[in-house]
Design a protein around this motif. Structure first.
Motif, PDB file in Angstrom:
ATOM      1  N   ASP A 181       0.849  -1.179   0.000  1.00 42.17           N
ATOM      2  CA  ASP A 181       0.000   0.000   0.000  1.00 42.17           C
ATOM      3  C   ASP A 181       0.896   1.244   0.000  1.00 42.17           C
ATOM      4  O   ASP A 181       1.423   1.634   1.037  1.00 42.17           O
ATOM      5  CB  ASP A 181      -0.900  -0.030   1.244  1.00 42.17           C
ATOM      6  CG  ASP A 181      -2.042   0.964   1.125  1.00 42.17           C
ATOM      7  OD1 ASP A 181      -1.986   1.804   0.212  1.00 42.17           O
ATOM      8  OD2 ASP A 181      -2.971   0.886   1.945  1.00 42.17           O
ATOM      9  N   PRO A 182       1.101   1.850  -1.174  1.00 43.52           N
ATOM     10  CA  PRO A 182       2.070   2.945  -1.257  1.00 43.52           C
ATOM     11  C   PRO A 182       1.622   4.209  -0.532  1.00 43.52           C
ATOM     12  O   PRO A 182       2.440   5.094  -0.300  1.00 43.52           O
ATOM     13  CB  PRO A 182       2.214   3.192  -2.762  1.00 43.52           C
ATOM     14  CG  PRO A 182       1.012   2.612  -3.360  1.00 43.52           C
ATOM     15  CD  PRO A 182       0.533   1.502  -2.473  1.00 43.52           C
ATOM     16  N   ASP A 183       0.351   4.329  -0.195  1.00 45.43           N
ATOM     17  CA  ASP A 183       0.006   5.474   0.646  1.00 45.43           C
ATOM     18  C   ASP A 183      -0.830   5.035   1.849  1.00 45.43           C
ATOM     19  O   ASP A 183      -1.794   5.681   2.238  1.00 45.43           O
ATOM     20  CB  ASP A 183      -0.689   6.585  -0.151  1.00 45.43           C
ATOM     21  CG  ASP A 183      -1.701   6.016  -1.131  1.00 45.43           C
ATOM     22  OD1 ASP A 183      -1.822   6.525  -2.232  1.00 45.43           O
ATOM     23  OD2 ASP A 183      -2.355   5.008  -0.754  1.00 45.43           O
ATOM     24  N   GLY A 184      -0.407   3.899   2.413  1.00 43.58           N
ATOM     25  CA  GLY A 184      -1.126   3.347   3.562  1.00 43.58           C
ATOM     26  C   GLY A 184      -0.779   4.024   4.868  1.00 43.58           C
ATOM     27  O   GLY A 184      -1.499   3.901   5.842  1.00 43.58           O
ATOM     28  N   VAL A 185       0.346   4.736   4.887  1.00 37.04           N
ATOM     29  CA  VAL A 185       0.703   5.465   6.108  1.00 37.04           C
ATOM     30  C   VAL A 185       0.242   6.895   5.935  1.00 37.04           C
ATOM     31  O   VAL A 185       0.611   7.576   4.985  1.00 37.04           O
ATOM     32  CB  VAL A 185       2.221   5.416   6.365  1.00 37.04           C
ATOM     33  CG1 VAL A 185       2.576   6.290   7.559  1.00 37.04           C
ATOM     34  CG2 VAL A 185       2.661   3.996   6.619  1.00 37.04           C
ATOM     35  N   GLU A 186      -0.596   7.286   6.852  1.00 37.37           N
ATOM     36  CA  GLU A 186      -1.230   8.589   6.682  1.00 37.37           C
ATOM     37  C   GLU A 186      -0.935   9.419   7.932  1.00 37.37           C
ATOM     38  O   GLU A 186      -1.049   8.922   9.055  1.00 37.37           O
ATOM     39  CB  GLU A 186      -2.720   8.322   6.462  1.00 37.37           C
ATOM     40  CG  GLU A 186      -3.663   9.309   6.997  1.00 37.37           C
ATOM     41  CD  GLU A 186      -5.091   8.773   6.908  1.00 37.37           C
ATOM     42  OE1 GLU A 186      -5.980   9.584   6.682  1.00 37.37           O
ATOM     43  OE2 GLU A 186      -5.316   7.540   7.089  1.00 37.37           O
ATOM     44  N   GLY A 211       3.615  14.926  12.890  1.00 40.54           N
ATOM     45  CA  GLY A 211       4.407  13.867  13.491  1.00 40.54           C
ATOM     46  C   GLY A 211       3.638  12.649  13.944  1.00 40.54           C
ATOM     47  O   GLY A 211       4.201  11.683  14.423  1.00 40.54           O
ATOM     48  N   LEU A 212       2.335  12.660  13.771  1.00 41.23           N
ATOM     49  CA  LEU A 212       1.523  11.547  14.254  1.00 41.23           C
ATOM     50  C   LEU A 212       0.936  10.801  13.053  1.00 41.23           C
ATOM     51  O   LEU A 212       0.234  11.405  12.246  1.00 41.23           O
ATOM     52  CB  LEU A 212       0.395  12.110  15.123  1.00 41.23           C
ATOM     53  CG  LEU A 212      -0.163  11.204  16.192  1.00 41.23           C
ATOM     54  CD1 LEU A 212       0.916  10.811  17.181  1.00 41.23           C
ATOM     55  CD2 LEU A 212      -1.310  11.889  16.890  1.00 41.23           C
ATOM     56  N   PHE A 213       1.243   9.512  12.933  1.00 43.43           N
ATOM     57  CA  PHE A 213       0.756   8.795  11.757  1.00 43.43           C
ATOM     58  C   PHE A 213      -0.038   7.561  12.149  1.00 43.43           C
ATOM     59  O   PHE A 213       0.024   7.110  13.293  1.00 43.43           O
ATOM     60  CB  PHE A 213       1.929   8.390  10.855  1.00 43.43           C
ATOM     61  CG  PHE A 213       2.845   7.376  11.473  1.00 43.43           C
ATOM     62  CD1 PHE A 213       2.582   6.015  11.360  1.00 43.43           C
ATOM     63  CD2 PHE A 213       3.969   7.780  12.179  1.00 43.43           C
ATOM     64  CE1 PHE A 213       3.417   5.080  11.940  1.00 43.43           C
ATOM     65  CE2 PHE A 213       4.804   6.841  12.766  1.00 43.43           C
ATOM     66  CZ  PHE A 213       4.527   5.498  12.644  1.00 43.43           C
ATOM     67  N   ARG A 214      -0.782   7.053  11.199  1.00 40.33           N
ATOM     68  CA  ARG A 214      -1.498   5.802  11.425  1.00 40.33           C
ATOM     69  C   ARG A 214      -1.485   4.980  10.143  1.00 40.33           C
ATOM     70  O   ARG A 214      -1.409   5.520   9.028  1.00 40.33           O
ATOM     71  CB  ARG A 214      -2.945   6.049  11.860  1.00 40.33           C
ATOM     72  CG  ARG A 214      -3.745   6.912  10.935  1.00 40.33           C
ATOM     73  CD  ARG A 214      -5.193   6.938  11.329  1.00 40.33           C
ATOM     74  NE  ARG A 214      -5.885   5.804  10.679  1.00 40.33           N
ATOM     75  CZ  ARG A 214      -6.988   5.254  11.147  1.00 40.33           C
ATOM     76  NH1 ARG A 214      -7.528   5.689  12.254  1.00 40.33           N
ATOM     77  NH2 ARG A 214      -7.562   4.267  10.505  1.00 40.33           N
TER      78      ARG A 214
END
Lengths: 307, 269
Positions: B178-183, B188-191
């Protein structure tokens, strides 16, 4: 409405399975067959791994045959003596068949052997039955008298040793042919997940020449023993029996079978046989087709075995 | 400063929040999951787990996050259909000694934009760089009485088989990229979301959260996740594997009983 099957390790829609069990049960009650040959292809189509489908539905055959044998026993239409000999053969055949299936599965050839067996056996039986029943329907419609052929038992049946008396079937023959027939059905039961009634009944009628009245009850008796044995062996050797799957199928199956059996009296036997022949033939062709069509993916996983 | 960055596709910058002195020096990533255990029971239809974390980036260079989740390793046996006298027949099974039963990457940008080939290969990040164990030489092993060909890493068809494993597993939603699975939800806070299909194998899962800066890994955070069967499902599974013969007898008795019961019930009606 989905339920996770612990052995098959897939999740399926359970009302669909109940419905499938009921439909196959209905067909099996209607035609007086186990219905295994119909169940396995549909389960595989639903995404259940073939080895789990074949092993789990054997117990469905146990249930539908049990209620059959009970009613045939009360009509004194089961020959337990010849049935016992056949069941003994069937157990030996099931032992061989489960080991053979295990080996084929590990070799990655199980799918092909299953497909080929379906194509060969169902294709042949379906064609023969269709030909015979259509001929009978045609003669009935034209009002011709059915030519009564006096068929005799093949002579080699009398040359074999180990002769036994089977009074209920009206036979005094060697124990070897019923034993061999049972063994053959046992192998099929392990590989195809079927009871083998579609092979047993014609063979008992036309080769052994048993009394027609006891044929179906006796074959059901043999089928119970063999499919029970197959289920235990598949569970013990391959761990491929899914009790949740088989129980869901059973719930629909036993109910469907009762309704099917009630309805069967309304049809002429030759029409029923022609219908059954058509279903058998179609299933055989459907299962065999995969060998001739270029697969969408040339690669597939072969199963391993938990060590 | 930020606007001057190369545009396509813009990496997410984590502007430095106020922090204690200890974290102002190094670039760091910290992460956690909403569940550390996934319970497989009769209603299991797959699970969705949220992995969340924070990036501490005191520098003004952008950082990328890559989340890698690996399921338990196991041998993979594969057959290939070949046409033989008009029939499609399976070949002899080939064996990979080990491949993860589940593999997922999620990242802020496509992996190839974050780091170069060598870097990804070295870390085993991305399905193309997934470590699938294969020895140097092709050989035959006998397993369960069947002779399998072990795939050699140097064999000419290694790539075909490797691609097949990935393709089949991707089709079953077991491998995913998933090339944009980290959002990034806040500075500074990701999910990232981890989707486990119903066919996901049970066992120990390992998650790595990599922080990349200028194409090089600068920080990693390791997490574990346990997927296990519980309740009735587990009891059935355990019984079927620990006492297979009793289990078989039980199945048959149940079937016979139901057949008998049905014939009793329907005779009365």
């Amino acid at each position: 409405m989905d339920i996770y099957l612990p052995i098959a390790e897939v999740s399926v829609n359970w009302p669909l399975l109940v419905l499938l069990g009921a439909t196959v049960g209905f067909v099996s009650g209607l035609f007086g067959i186990g219905g295994g040959f119909l169940m396995a292809p549909i389960l595989i189509f639903l995404g259940i791994p073939p080895s789990v489908a074949v092993a789990s539905q054997a117990s469905h055959v146990v249930a539908s045959s049990t209620s059959g044998v009970i009613s045939y026993t009360s009509q004194k239409a089961v020959d337990y003596r010849i049935g016992g000999v056949m069941a003994f053969g069937g157990v030996v055949g099931a032992l061989l068949g489960v080991e053979l299936f295990r080996y084929l599965r590990l070799l990655g050839q199980a799918d092909m052997v299953v497909a080929l067996s379906y194509l060969l056996f169902l294709g042949a039986i379906g064609t023969l039955m269709l030909y015979e029943s259509l001929g009978q329907i045609l003669r009935r419609v034209r009002g011709e008298v059915v030519p009564h052929k006096e068929r005799r038992r093949p002579l080699w049946l009398y040359g074999l040793p180990l002769k036994m008396r089977f009074p209920r079937s009206g036979l005094y023959i060697s124990a070897i042919p019923p034993f061999a027939l049972g063994a053959f059905a046992g192998v099929l039961s392990a590989i195809m997940g079927v009871g083998g009634g579609f092979i047993l009944v014609p063979a008992m009628l036309y080769v052994l020449r048993m009394k027609a009245g006891v044929v179906v009850g006796t074959s059901l008796f043999q089928i119970i023993i063999v499919t029970a044995m197959t289920t235990i062996l598949q569970a013990g050797r391959n761990q491929t029996v899914d009790i949740v799957l088989s129980t869901i199928l059973l719930v629909g199956g036993v109910v469907g079978a009762q309704y099917g059996a009630r309805l069967s009296g309304r049809f002429r036997p030759d029409v029923l046989r022609a219908l059954l022949a058509l279903i058998v033939l179609l299933v055989g062709i459907y299962m065999g087709l995969e060998m001739f069509v270029r697969p969408s993916d040339l690669f597939s996983f072969a199963p391993g075995v938990a060590e | 400063m930020i606007a001057a960055l190369p545009p396509p596709p813009p990496a997410i910058v984590a502007p430095a929040p106020e922090r204690s002195v200890a974290t102002t020096e190094q670039v760091r990533v910290a992460a956690a999951m909403t569940d550390a255990r996934v319970m497989v029971d009769s209603s299991f239809r797959g699970a969705s787990i949220v992995l969340y974390g924070a990036v501490f980036n005191p520098t003004d260079r952008p950082a990328d996050v890559i989340v890698v989740v690996r399921g338990p390793d196991g041998p993979v046996r594969l057959v290939k259909k070949t046409r033989n006298m008009g029939f499609w027949v399976n070949s002899r099974p080939v064996l990979f000694e080990g491949a993860p039963g589940f593999y997922m990457t999620a990242s802020t940008r496509p992996l190839s934009d974050i780091a170069d080939f060598g870097q990804l290969r070295r870390l085993g990040v991305g399905v193309d760089h997934l470590r699938i164990n294969a020895p140097q030489e092709s050989r035959t092993v006998t397993r369960y009485g069947v002779r399998d060909v072990v795939v050699s890493r140097l064999g000419e068809d290694y790539l075909d088989y490797r691609r097949a494993v990935i393709r089949l597993r991707e089709a079953a939603a077991l491998y995913r990229t998933d090339p944009d699975g980290v959002e990034f939800v806040d500075a500074g806070l990701f999910r990232a979301e981890l989707e486990l299909p119903a066919v996901a194998p049970t066992g120990q899962y390992f998650a790595e959260v990599w922080l990349f800066q200028d194409g090089a890994p600068v920080s990693v955070s390791n997490l574990t996740l346990t997927v296990e069967k519980v309740g009735f499902e587990r009891d059935v599974y355990e019984l079927a594997h620990r006492r297979p013969w009793s289990y078989g007898v039980l199945t048959v008795l149940l079937a016979a009983f139901m057949g008998w019961g049905a014939s009793r019930v329907f005779r009365r009606v």
